[in-house]
Design an enzyme around this catalytic site. Structure first.
Site, PDB file in Angstrom:
ATOM      1  CG  HIS A   1      -0.110   1.373   3.004  1.00  0.00           C
ATOM      2  ND1 HIS A   1       0.188   2.105   1.653  1.00  0.00           N
ATOM      3  CD2 HIS A   1       0.520   0.192   2.629  1.00  0.00           C
ATOM      4  CE1 HIS A   1       0.974   1.497   1.105  1.00  0.00           C
ATOM      5  NE2 HIS A   1       1.229   0.333   1.353  1.00  0.00           N
TER       6      HIS A   1
ATOM      7  CB  CYS B   1       3.591 -16.869  -2.688  1.00  0.00           C
ATOM      8  SG  CYS B   1       2.606 -16.843  -4.087  1.00  0.00           S
TER       9      CYS B   1
END
Length: 758
Positions: A361, A678
């Site tokens: 993150h 993807c």
């Protein structure tokens, strides 16, 4: 000899610096083998020569360093053959070379063993004796084993830039190599940040008052929640709104039963709050770190960060007021999102993390902040870097400490060019995704975290190409109920009511088990996972499909994607159950004339190589295909990208992968079946260029890649893209593909997308 080997390795690892480590090595080896001399030569690839780095036994007669050119002597011969040479009378060999400045008088026998790390000869270990006899098989095996251990030591030293020139800086200063996590360049002093509290330092202590400990824990959680709100507000004006959703993940973990309830249960079992927190957090961290999925595995960092923030409040610690520079490179053992938000009066221009990956993150936040980021710089010593001038190259993953003036000047120019390129890319937002001549493309999002409507709309994507439904399952201590799943899926579907949302069915099992569904398999990568698991557990599959269908009532957005398919029978069985679930939900909807249930399109992920040879048959049964380039690469190359011994072999630009992708595109065009990509390749400008040239018109990626790919496509014609692809398809190796792609993008004026500068 095993004990001797262990003693030598321990002595080398305990040496305070690299040169002393080498000297310790040769001395210990000489004693262990009871021989007359031991010497280590290091490879200098830049100068095409070997340097005598340490010896115990040879007499050096000059003060200058001793070198031997490539191709000369027994040292070069051992390096070329990449195998030991064991000679009873080495001085009689035609390749024997008497080095100037070295007295080898009296030595006859010689055992030369190359030191190899990841197919690269880093040096040669030379053992000599006066007696004219060959070394025994045991002695040779000992030298080979020791060389393998030494290879790791040298590789780490070279990463620090000290192996070849221990007392000098290179032309670029002291250099460290990590993984490029966010593009960009930056120049600023380093600011080292440490967590306020360390879970690893907590000692196990029992308690006699559980109620008091639970109150203290709940109070610490409440203060941590307030911290997160404050930090999120602080970042609101500094990053794209999409990145603030990361803080929602932290809040979700605070609310998660897997954290709060487990800690309180552990306290009730007789442990103090700090001890209970450590036990629970470390268990969760171990569970996440054992997973194969890159994105989910990196949540271990978030759990650890959150646990240590709660611990800091339990210990009533506050960060001391410090005065970091006005601009800084944030450096930490493991940079976290909260660290990036804790310096309100300082402009963070880059981040360097000793641990982590580009899926952390913190790395995602860095990309949103538009700052360069490097992760995995394991050799960096935090004690030596604080306030040192850093040059961070987020394209190559290189960190330069205290580089010379000319290097700083060069990177300042590159940084200025970066700003110009960023302005151009930002102008593409709001423009249609199309080639120079107007060929349209659909750019979609890969999602898997909690999101809100505002940032999704700002990205101006064409929908969701991959929604990872497994993440909510991972954050619970039980299967989410059908109604809980409906709520989650509806939130996303309603935001894209006029577009498409591709929801992948539960992709867990084997290497990434759910906490409440433990599995143990010898080969989890080829085990019980994805569609295999959910078809074997029909109650799980049917509940999830029903939840998706209920969430899609009165919309036409839903598409269902099946992961890890390898057989036609799996597709047939999945379609049968989807039809059954649709029938069940239809009966409920029929009671309300205001509700309409659309039958969703169903697709199959192409990630298991077996599917490549069944496309014709499967295409008759489903509505679309989606290529998962990450797993397809992993399975085609038989490489575990998380295993550091072979991770260098993992490369989506390998000719086999590129040709497989081209073949898939051609087959789907012939079958007139929609196809998308993807995986990570779709979000890389170079990868998107090749995919577009192959015929892929639907690309799904993270939100931070959308603008770059959109702008890149607008700069090229299809003919230009296809010209690059033709050259790439003729390449024989992954490095050659990278070289062709970089060169051609330079020619097309797109070099700034793959390296520093405009």
């Amino acid at each position: 000899m095993l004990r001797q080997l262990q003693r030598i390795v321990q002595a080398v690892n305990q040496a305070p610096d690299f040169e002393l480590a080498l000297q310790t090595l040769v001395t210990e080896v000489k004693q262990a083998l009871n021989t007359d001399s031991c010497t280590i030569y290091l490879t200098d690839f830049a100068q095409q020569r070997f340097r005598l780095a340490a010896t115990d036994g040879l007499r050096i007669t000059q003060e200058q360093p001793i070198y031997m050119n490539f191709g000369e002597g027994m040292i070069s011969l051992a390096a070329q053959r990449e195998e030991p040479l064991n000679l009873a009378q080495a001085d009689q060999h035609p390749r024997f070379l008497q080095l100037p400045g070295v007295d080898e008088t009296g030595y006859q026998a010689m055992l030369t063993t190359p030191v190899i790390h990841r197919r690269k000869v880093l040096g040669v270990l030379v053992i000599q004796q006066r007696e004219a006899r060959a070394y025994s098989a045991d002695e040779e095996a000992f030298a080979v084993t020791l060389a393998a251990q030494l290879a790791v030591v040298i590789a780490h030293a070279q990463a620090k830039g000290v192996a070849l020139h221990p007392h000098q800086q290179s032309a670029f200063g002291q250099t460290y190599k990590g993984l490029a996590a966010a593009a960009g360049v930056a120049i600023a002093p380093a600011y080292v940040m440490q967590p306020l509290a360390q879970l690893s330092a907590v000692k196990a202590k029992p308690c006699d008052n559980p109620e008091r400990e639970i109150r203290a824990f709940r109070s610490a959680v409440a203060r941590t929640r307030q911290d997160l709100i404050r930090l999120s507000e602080r970042m609101r004006d500094e990053v794209a709104a999409e990145s603030l959703a990361i803080f929602e993940v932290y809040h979700a973990m605070l609310d998660s039963e897997s954290l709060g309830q487990q800690v309180e249960q552990t306290i009730q079992a007789g442990w103090r709050a700090q001890t209970a927190l450590k036990i629970v957090v470390e268990q969760l961290v171990q569970q996440f770190e054992a997973l194969e999925d890159d994105y989910i595995r990196e949540r271990a960092s978030d759990v650890r960060d959150l646990g240590q923030r709660i611990l800091a409040h339990l210990q009533q610690r506050e960060r001391r007021a410090t005065k970091p520079p006005k601009q800084c490179v944030l450096v930490a053992e493991e940079v976290t999102v909260t660290m990036l938000a804790e310096l309100p009066d300082t402009e963070i221009v880059a981040m360097v993390s000793l641990r982590g990956s580009r899926n952390s993150h913190a790395a995602i936040m860095a990309r949103s902040m538009g700052i360069a980021a490097i992760v995995g710089v394991a050799e960096l010593d935090l004690n030596d870097i604080d306030n040192q001038l850093c040059v961070v190259d987020g394209y190559s993953g290189e960190l330069y400490l205290n580089p010379p003036t000319q290097v700083v000047a060069e990177y300042r120019q590159l940084a200025n060019e970066e700003l110009e390129l960023r302005e151009l890319v930002e102008q593409a937002r709001g423009q249609p995704a199309q080639s120079k001549e107007g060929e349209p493309f659909s750019l979609q999002l890969n999602l898997g975290v909690q999101v809100d409507k505002s940032w999704l709309q700002a990205l101006q994507s064409d929908g969701v190409g991959l929604f990872r439904t497994e993440i909510p399952f991972m954050l619970r201590e039980r299967f989410p109920t059908e109604s809980e799943q409906v709520e989650l899926y509806r939130e996303v579907l309603q935001q894209f009511a006029e577009q498409t949302v591709v929801m992948r069915t539960l992709d867990v099992g084997g290497d990434k088990p759910l906490p409440y569904l433990p599995l143990s398999e010898e080969n989890p990568f080829l085990g019980w996972r994805g569609i295999r698991l959910t078809l074997d557990q029909p109650e799980i599959f049917l509940m999830q499909i029903r939840a998706m269908l209920k969430a899609s009532i009165n919309t036409c957005s839903l598409r269902i994607l099946l992961p890890m398919v390898s057989t036609v029978e799996e597709v047939d069985e999945a379609l049968r159950m989807i039809k059954q679930a649709h029938h069940e939900v239809s009966e409920e909807v029929a009671e309300d004339p205001q509700q309409h249930l659309h039958y969703p399109q169903v697709g199959v992920m192409i990630e298991v190589p077996a599917v490549l040879y069944q496309l014709d048959v499967i295409a008759e049964k489903i509505d679309f295909f989606s290529v998962g380039s990450n797993d397809l690469t992993q399975y085609l190359l038989a490489v575990d990208r998380n295993n550091e011994r072979v991770s260098a072999l993992y490369d989506a630009y390998h000719p086999a992968v590129i040709r497989a992708l081209a073949e898939i595109a051609q087959t789907c065009q012939r079958l007139q079946k929609p196809i998308s990509v993807c995986g990570e390749l779709a979000g890389e400008p170079g990868g998107a260029l090749l995919l577009a040239a192959m015929g892929y018109r639907n690309l799904s990626m993270n939100g931070y890649s959308l603008d770059h790919v959109r702008w890149m496509l607008s700069q090229l014609t299809l003919a230009q893209m296809q010209s690059v692809l033709e050259q790439v398809l003729a390449a024989r190796s992954a490095p050659q593909v990278h070289e062709i792609l970089a060169l051609e993008m330079e020619k097309l004026g797109l070099g700034g997308l793959v390296r520093a500068g405009a």
